[in-house]
Design an enzyme around this catalytic site. Structure first.
Site: not given
Ligand code: PLP
Length: 406
Positions: A111, A133, A391
Site C-alpha cells: 500500500k 477511506e 502483498s
Molecule cells: C489491502 C491489502 C490487500 C487488498 O488490496 P488490493 O487493492 O486488492 O491489493 C491485499 N493484501 C494486503 C497485505 C493488503 O494490505
C-alpha cells in the site's frame, strides 16, 4: 450515494476497445477498460476528477516527478523488495514457488507504493490535506504515514463497526497525526466509509486530495493506482529474468480485494505468456459472480442483490472484504487475459500456517488467499514456476489466528 446519484456520465459502450485494452496500457477515452471503468460521480466532482487526470498525466510524463518518487520508494519504503525462492514449500507442492516480498516494505505491505505516489501528486497540485477511506485500517495507516512525511493534514473515514474491530489501527492512525472519522451510515463498514469520504471530498475539493486505496473509483484512479503499483511488476519482471535466465514465470498470482497489488504485478507480465490468476475470498468473489454494476464511481463487477443494492462482503481477511473489484480486473476477466479463482476461509488458514512452517514467513491473510489457490491447484501447476505476490506481512493477523487455532 446510490448508483443513480453517481451516474452523471454516459455508460461506456459494451465491448468497444476490448482487445487492445488487455495490454494494461492507458484506458480508452473516458477512463474505460472495455465496457468497464468510467467516471460516475456527482456533478461537483467531475471537474476534480478531470483535473486529477490532467495532473497525473503531466506528472507521470515528468522525469523529475518519477525520480523523486523513485527516491522515496528506495530510501523511505525500502524498495526494491526481493524475490524469494521457497525451496521447502516448492518441494512439498511439486512446483517452483517464487515470492515477491511486498511484506518487507515500510508499513508492511504494497500500500505504501500507492500512497507515496498520490501524496507526491497532491503536493504538486498544491493540496494540503489528504482524505482517505479505510476498511481494516491498512490503507488509512499508509495514508496517515504519507501525510506525516509530507506535513499534510489527514482525515480517514472508517466504518464505525470496523473501528471497533480494528482498534489498534485506529490508534496507529492517531499516533501518526491523522483524524479518524466514523462512518455511521448503512452497514458501517468499508463501502459506507467510501461514500462518506466522497461526500466530504465534494465539500473541500480545492484544498484536499482524495487518496483512494485500490484500483477502483472514478477515472483516473483505477489507472493511476495501477501505475503507482506497477513498480511491483516491473521489478519482479527483472528479478525473474535473472533467476529464470531471461524467462518469465508460467503463472503470476495475487490476492484480489480492490485489486491493486494484483494489478501492479500483472502489469509487469501482461505481455508475456504467463497465466495471470487473481484470487478472491469465497465470501467476496465479485468477479466470480460476474454481475456488472456501478458503484463508487466506476462500472465493474460487484456483489449486489436483485435490486442492485451493494451487498456486504465477508472474509476472514478484513482487507479483502470489499464487495466490488477494480474495473480493469473485470475487463481482464471479460477478455480472458486473466482468470479469477476463489478460496474458502479454511483453505486460507491452512495456507497461512503452511508458509510459516515451511519457509519461516508469516504472511498477511490477504496474500494467504493466493497461496491457498496454489496449494489447491498444485496438480495443475506441477513442475511449473509460480510467482506469488506476497502483498503484506502477517503481524496484524496473528492475534486473530491465535484465537482461531489455539
Ligand atoms: C489491502 C491489502 C490487500 C487488498 O488490496 P488490493 O487493492 O486488492 O491489493 C491485499 N493484501 C494486503 C497485505 C493488503 O494490505
Amino acid at each position: 450515494m446510490t448508483a443513480e446519484e453517481q451516474a452523471t456520465t454516459a455508460e461506456p459502450a459494451r465491448g468497444e476497445n476490448a482487445m487492445e485494452q488487455a495490454t494494461m496500457a492507458e484506458p480508452a477515452p473516458g477512463g474505460r477498460f472495455g465496457q468497464f471503468g468510467g467516471m460516475f460521480v456527482p456533478e461537483p466532482l467531475v471537474p476534480a476528477c478531470q483535473e486529477l487526470d490532467r495532473q497525473f498525466c503531466s506528472a507521470w510524463a515528468d522525469p523529475a516527478f518519477k525520480a523523486e518518487l523513485d527516491g522515496l520508494l528506495a530510501d523511505y519504503a525500502g524498495r526494491p523488495s526481493p524475490v524469494t525462492e521457497c525451496p521447502n514449500l516448492s518441494e512439498e507442492l511439486g512446483l517452483r514457488l517464487l515470492l515477491k516480498r511486498e511484506d518487507l516494505n515500510h508499513t508492511g505491505s504494497h500500500k505504501i507504493n500507492n500512497v507515496l505516489g498520490q501524496a507526491l501528486l497532491a503536493r504538486r497540485m498544491g493540496k494540503t490535506r489528504l482524505v482517505a477511506e479505510t476498511g481494516a485500517g491498512q490503507h488509512g495507516v499508509a495514508t496517515a504515514t504519507a501525510a506525516a512525511l509530507f506535513g499534510m493534514e489527514c482525515i480517514v473515514y472508517m466504518g464505525a463497526v470496523d473501528m471497533e474491530r480494528q482498534a489498534l489501527n485506529v490508534f496507529r492512525m492517531r499516533l501518526l497525526g491523522a483524524e479518524v472519522r466514523a462512518a455511521e451510515t448503512g452497514s458501517r463498514t468499508l463501502k459506507d466509509a467510501i461514500n462518506e469520504a466522497l461526500r466530504h471530498w465534494v465539500a473541500v475539493v480545492d484544498s484536499t486530495h482524495y487518496c483512494i486505496g485500490s484500483v477502483m473509483g472514478p477515472h483516473p484512479y483505477p489507472w493511476m493506482v495501477r501505475e503507482f503499483q506497477r513498480v511491483v511488476g516491473d521489478e519482479a519482471r527483472r528479478q525473474c529474468a535473472e533467476i529464470l535466465s531471461g524467462g518469465a514465470p508460467d503463472t503470476v498470482t495475487a490476492a484480489v480485494g480492490g485489486g491493486s497489488n494484483a494489478a501492479g504485478i500483472f502489469a509487469g507480465f501482461v505481455d508475456t505468456g504467463a497465466a495471470l490468476v487473481g484470487v478472491e475470498p469465497a465470501g467476496g468473489a465479485a468477479i466470480g459472480r460476474s454481475v456488472p454494476g456501478i458503484v463508487h464511481g466506476s462500472r465493474s463487477y460487484l456483489m449486489q442483490d436483485e435490486w442492485g443494492q451493494v451487498l456486504e462482503a465477508s472474509s476472514i481477511s478484513a482487507g479483502l472484504d470489499y464487495p466490488g473489484v477494480g474495473p480493469e480486473h473485470a475487463h481482464l476477466a471479460a477478455v480472458g487475459r486473466a482468470r479469477y479463482e476463489s478460496v474458502t476461509d479454511e483453505e486460507v488458514v491452512d495456507a497461512f500456517g503452511l508458509l510459516a512452517r515451511t519457509e519461516g514467513i508469516i504472511a498477511a491473510l490477504e496474500c494467504a488467499h493466493a497461496l491457498a489457490w496454489v496449494a489447491r491447484a498444485r496438480r495443475e501447476l506441477a513442475g511449473t514456476t509460480v510467482l506469488l505476490n506476497l502483498s503484506g506481512r502477517g503481524d496484524k493477523d496473528v492475534a486473530q489466528m491465535m484465537d482461531l487455532l489455539e
